[in-house]
Design a protein around this motif. Sequence first.
Motif, PDB file in Angstrom:
ATOM      1  N   UNK A  13       0.818  -1.209   0.000  1.00 46.67           N
ATOM      2  CA  UNK A  13       0.000   0.000   0.000  1.00 46.67           C
ATOM      3  C   UNK A  13       0.846   1.250   0.000  1.00 46.67           C
ATOM      4  N   UNK A  14       1.864   1.268   0.841  1.00 46.17           N
ATOM      5  CA  UNK A  14       2.743   2.447   0.907  1.00 46.17           C
ATOM      6  C   UNK A  14       3.505   2.640  -0.397  1.00 46.17           C
ATOM      7  N   UNK A  15       3.932   1.541  -1.012  1.00 46.19           N
ATOM      8  CA  UNK A  15       4.673   1.633  -2.265  1.00 46.19           C
ATOM      9  C   UNK A  15       3.819   2.276  -3.355  1.00 46.19           C
ATOM     10  N   UNK A  16       2.552   1.875  -3.424  1.00 48.19           N
ATOM     11  CA  UNK A  16       1.646   2.428  -4.439  1.00 48.19           C
ATOM     12  C   UNK A  16       1.229   3.853  -4.091  1.00 48.19           C
ATOM     13  N   UNK A  17       0.999   4.119  -2.808  1.00 44.20           N
ATOM     14  CA  UNK A  17       0.459   5.418  -2.391  1.00 44.20           C
ATOM     15  C   UNK A  17       1.440   6.553  -2.551  1.00 44.20           C
ATOM     16  N   UNK A  18       2.717   6.278  -2.299  1.00 45.60           N
ATOM     17  CA  UNK A  18       3.674   7.371  -2.205  1.00 45.60           C
ATOM     18  C   UNK A  18       3.482   8.099  -0.887  1.00 45.60           C
ATOM     19  N   UNK A  19       4.340   9.069  -0.626  1.00 48.92           N
ATOM     20  CA  UNK A  19       4.248   9.815   0.634  1.00 48.92           C
ATOM     21  C   UNK A  19       4.569  11.284   0.422  1.00 48.92           C
ATOM     22  N   UNK A  20       3.661  12.006  -0.247  1.00 55.02           N
ATOM     23  CA  UNK A  20       3.894  13.442  -0.454  1.00 55.02           C
ATOM     24  C   UNK A  20       3.815  14.200   0.864  1.00 55.02           C
ATOM     25  N   UNK A  21       4.375  15.394   0.904  1.00 60.29           N
ATOM     26  CA  UNK A  21       4.383  16.176   2.149  1.00 60.29           C
ATOM     27  C   UNK A  21       2.988  16.642   2.538  1.00 60.29           C
ATOM     28  N   UNK A  22       2.803  16.984   3.813  1.00 60.99           N
ATOM     29  CA  UNK A  22       1.468  17.389   4.298  1.00 60.99           C
ATOM     30  C   UNK A  22       0.986  18.722   3.756  1.00 60.99           C
ATOM     31  N   UNK A  23       1.854  19.508   3.185  1.00 53.76           N
ATOM     32  CA  UNK A  23       1.427  20.754   2.553  1.00 53.76           C
ATOM     33  C   UNK A  23       0.857  21.781   3.504  1.00 53.76           C
ATOM     34  N   UNK A  24       1.306  21.748   4.746  1.00 53.14           N
ATOM     35  CA  UNK A  24       0.854  22.746   5.711  1.00 53.14           C
ATOM     36  C   UNK A  24      -0.455  22.439   6.394  1.00 53.14           C
ATOM     37  N   UNK A  25      -1.053  21.273   6.122  1.00 51.95           N
ATOM     38  CA  UNK A  25      -2.319  20.891   6.770  1.00 51.95           C
ATOM     39  C   UNK A  25      -2.011  20.291   8.138  1.00 51.95           C
ATOM     40  N   UNK A  58      -4.380  14.751  11.649  1.00 50.45           N
ATOM     41  CA  UNK A  58      -3.890  14.946  10.287  1.00 50.45           C
ATOM     42  C   UNK A  58      -2.870  13.852  10.016  1.00 50.45           C
ATOM     43  N   UNK A  59      -3.159  12.980   9.044  1.00 46.03           N
ATOM     44  CA  UNK A  59      -2.301  11.825   8.789  1.00 46.03           C
ATOM     45  C   UNK A  59      -1.786  11.861   7.358  1.00 46.03           C
ATOM     46  N   UNK A  60      -0.678  11.147   7.125  1.00 50.34           N
ATOM     47  CA  UNK A  60      -0.188  10.979   5.767  1.00 50.34           C
ATOM     48  C   UNK A  60      -0.806   9.714   5.173  1.00 50.34           C
ATOM     49  N   UNK A  61      -0.459   9.412   3.943  1.00 59.67           N
ATOM     50  CA  UNK A  61      -1.071   8.254   3.288  1.00 59.67           C
ATOM     51  C   UNK A  61      -0.716   6.929   3.972  1.00 59.67           C
TER      52      UNK A  61
END
Length: 354
Positions: A13-25, A58-61
Amino acid sequence: MDLIDWSAAQRIGELIAGSPPPGGVRASDVEPLARDYAARVSAYSRLALDGELPALEAVDRPAWIAANLQTMRPLLTTLAERGELAGGVLAGPMRAVSGLFLGAQVGALTGLLSQRVLGQYDLALLDQTTPPRLLLVAPNLAQAARSLGVDRDELVRWVTIHEITHAVQFSGARWLRGYLAGILEELIEGLTVTLTDASRRLPRIPDGDALRDLVARARAGDLMRLTLGEDRWRLVERLQNAMSLVEGHAEHTMDAVGAEVLPSLPRLRRAMTRRRESRGLPWRVLERLLGLELKMRQYEEGRRFCDGVVAAAGPDALALAWRSPEMLPDSEELADPERWLARVQQPSASLEAG
């Protein structure tokens, strides 16, 4: 031994999702407003918030994937185990494939979904020991705000109202969680029994006519109905009707409450509608295969129902839908709010809370 490799599911799941930054959220920016939003939702919906609201997170992928794997685990484990024990059509594949392969499938699904979801009231229907969570998927909210050209902080607050509405629904209508869980349990039982029976009745290789019919049913998104049979399909319809109300009511309420606190609500609504309508071909195919197109219809059909009820009779009338399972609209009433109002506003209608 687990029939699903959940560690593999997380990794894939993590490999497919990627992990972009939270963008200030950040949850801390909207958490001070959460109690006020909950009070507004409760007042509008006439549903009491019984107990503490789950803290906003607020969570990441990857964290969203982990939360959903935990939520799905009781459901998928039960289905896999019953399929293994039931024999017939599920037993061979369950023994033949490894837990790693099943984990990869589950992980791939959650990885794909993690790229689009903005927020979630995470409730494990089949495991009441797991506390619910209020999740905001930070990178997706930041990306959506940029792509839609809307104010990021207002988008975050708007999505927060939607997820808080779900928390208020399940708090105020205390029968709802058990009602949905009961349907799911019946469906799991029915699916394994039906598949086992089917394996005894059906030929291993369909003939030409049967195969063409199967393909046509698949294209129409009708395989679940074919598998379960008409009697058990009624359970699916009950689940669909309930979830249409749950999702549509949240859509309706996020706009009603948002109108009080979000200056650019009309722009947000237009942008969200564009986002849902502009899903590309790969996502449309995936939604059809996974039944996610149904969820989009639940948003739309349920919201139209709630809008229609309130336009005709006000929020007090809409609140009747949460009194008991008997007050839920059926398929025809979802399409015709006046028909539902005529039924529930009769003197003989049961208004007892569940």
